[in-house]
Design a protein around this motif. Sequence first.
Motif, PDB file in Angstrom:
ATOM      1  N   GLN A 140       1.034  -1.199  -0.165  1.00  0.00           N
ATOM      2  CA  GLN A 140       0.578  -0.591  -0.213  1.00  0.00           C
ATOM      3  C   GLN A 140       1.306   1.539  -0.263  1.00  0.00           C
ATOM      4  O   GLN A 140       0.545   2.070  -1.048  1.00  0.00           O
ATOM      5  CB  GLN A 140      -0.713  -0.293   1.214  1.00  0.00           C
ATOM      6  N   PHE A 141       2.210   1.282   0.571  1.00  0.00           N
ATOM      7  CA  PHE A 141       2.280   2.655   1.126  1.00  0.00           C
ATOM      8  C   PHE A 141       2.903   2.800  -0.307  1.00  0.00           C
ATOM      9  O   PHE A 141       3.412   4.110  -0.857  1.00  0.00           O
ATOM     10  CB  PHE A 141       3.915   2.478   2.216  1.00  0.00           C
ATOM     11  N   ASN A 142       3.837   1.791  -0.374  1.00  0.00           N
ATOM     12  CA  ASN A 142       4.964   1.346  -2.391  1.00  0.00           C
ATOM     13  C   ASN A 142       4.170   2.097  -3.505  1.00  0.00           C
ATOM     14  O   ASN A 142       4.415   2.522  -4.203  1.00  0.00           O
ATOM     15  CB  ASN A 142       5.300   0.680  -2.822  1.00  0.00           C
ATOM     16  N   ASN A 143       2.924   1.978  -3.417  1.00  0.00           N
ATOM     17  CA  ASN A 143       1.866   2.051  -4.559  1.00  0.00           C
ATOM     18  C   ASN A 143       1.498   3.007  -4.495  1.00  0.00           C
ATOM     19  O   ASN A 143       1.500   3.933  -5.523  1.00  0.00           O
ATOM     20  CB  ASN A 143       0.727   1.417  -4.220  1.00  0.00           C
ATOM     21  N   PHE A 144       0.872   3.880  -2.899  1.00  0.00           N
ATOM     22  CA  PHE A 144       1.284   5.340  -3.040  1.00  0.00           C
ATOM     23  C   PHE A 144       2.260   6.304  -3.425  1.00  0.00           C
ATOM     24  O   PHE A 144       1.918   7.302  -3.325  1.00  0.00           O
ATOM     25  CB  PHE A 144       0.256   5.600  -1.523  1.00  0.00           C
ATOM     26  N   ILE A 145       3.291   6.262  -2.786  1.00  0.00           N
ATOM     27  CA  ILE A 145       4.324   6.670  -2.901  1.00  0.00           C
ATOM     28  C   ILE A 145       5.020   7.044  -4.389  1.00  0.00           C
ATOM     29  O   ILE A 145       6.053   7.433  -4.549  1.00  0.00           O
ATOM     30  CB  ILE A 145       5.491   6.785  -1.700  1.00  0.00           C
ATOM     31  N   GLY A 146       4.086   5.875  -4.779  1.00  0.00           N
ATOM     32  CA  GLY A 146       4.852   5.642  -6.456  1.00  0.00           C
ATOM     33  C   GLY A 146       4.105   6.205  -7.283  1.00  0.00           C
ATOM     34  O   GLY A 146       4.123   6.151  -8.796  1.00  0.00           O
ATOM     35  N   GLY A 147       2.638   6.611  -6.878  1.00  0.00           N
ATOM     36  CA  GLY A 147       1.880   7.501  -7.773  1.00  0.00           C
ATOM     37  C   GLY A 147       1.908   8.634  -7.768  1.00  0.00           C
ATOM     38  O   GLY A 147       2.438   9.342  -7.079  1.00  0.00           O
TER      39      GLY A 147
END
Length: 451
Positions: A140-147
């Motif tokens: 979740q965190f990686n998808n958020f900061i990677g968008g």
Amino acid sequence: MTTPRKNPAASGKNDRFSSAGFILAAIGSSVGLGNMWKFPYITGENGGAAFFLLFIVCLIIIGLPVLLAELAIGRAGRGSAATSFVKAGGSKIFGRLGLLQVIAPFLILTFYIIVAGWTLHYAVQSFSGHLYSNTDFKGQFNNFIGGYMPIVWQAVAVLITGFVVIKGISGGIEKFNKIVIPGLIILLIVLMIRAVSLPGAGEGVSFFLKPDFSKLSAESALVALGHAFFSLSLGMGILLTYGAYVDKRQSLGSATLAIGAGDLIYAFVAGLIIFPTTASFGIAPDSGPSLVFIALPAAFSAMPFGAIFGGLFFILLAIAALTSSVSLLEVPVSFTMDRWGWSRTKSVLIISVSVLLLGLPSALSFGIVPAFTEMGGKNFFDWLDFITSNILLPVGGFITTLFAGYFWKGAAEAAGLKSRWFRVWLFMLRYVAPILVLLVLLHTTGIIKFK
């Protein structure tokens, strides 16, 4: 007869903090993300309670003397972080060197405001329950900061910060801190009570409060000193700027002690929130910055009413982040008003837009733009953090110690200390603080290594 033009900067010079408002604003600056995000994991990495005691020593013998020096220079100069050195009686070279303490907070704000946006996003996600609908918190965190969504929340954080600063000192920064700091205290108490009452929390409390001096090293001492500097907002122009808005009747010595105590208490309570929680759920307390956005959400998901307590935790982080971002923005705003006579509205608008635009590379450096993601072993965000925290802040603190310790003839009167305490203060600024700050600079830049 022509009417003289009103200097916009001069019109705000009578806008001052009240005594309580100044202390709250300075504490608000110091109780940023550092003590809730960074302090727990560096404490975990360096052995818990022994490191906390070392942090206290560094804060008292180095942090407080430099803090008092910055406040005294600011009040004596009644200018910006750059101009106060000269207006207090220093040579022009200190004015040029003081520019570093305007540049540093501006650069810090460009990436710090992004993390403030993350905390706002996570607060909303926690209260809504969406954060816990998928237990892959790392994903979740990686998808958020990677968008692209971090840019939206970055803009929200910039708008809140700009709205507060544009209202001025007494009507904006002071009023904001008088509202949010009591709320922050309540949240700290609620979350601390919840954390220490968790099953198995005693192990975390013991780790935090029972010293293990065998784990301390020379490197631990420099890490503690560096964090004392960072947590007190030293070397970044904030206290120089806030000092310019302090009434002459305000005791700077008493204010220094109050600010240091506030910073220390916040760090202590943060430890009593983080360590019992991590112990209760088997989370490593030295898991780095991911502790806050990956490990702790997993803990909240497993506890009763976790969505509520998780939401309160991220609101706490958001308040801490925004009180610091307000302080960071005021530094370049004060400089442009003092140097070029801009109105506060013009300064806030131009600098806020600049922060938003120059912060985009940092916001996009977590995978979405490869050019900002891999830059010699770090991404753009991490390089900016490294340069400001490990180079500009120690250099800024070093300049302050040199000026107040060796070149400032009005130091005694400005600090308002009795002769005995003044001699102690001057000794620390001349012979202790510069050496230790230089060691921190050499260590964090990798020039020298300690074991």
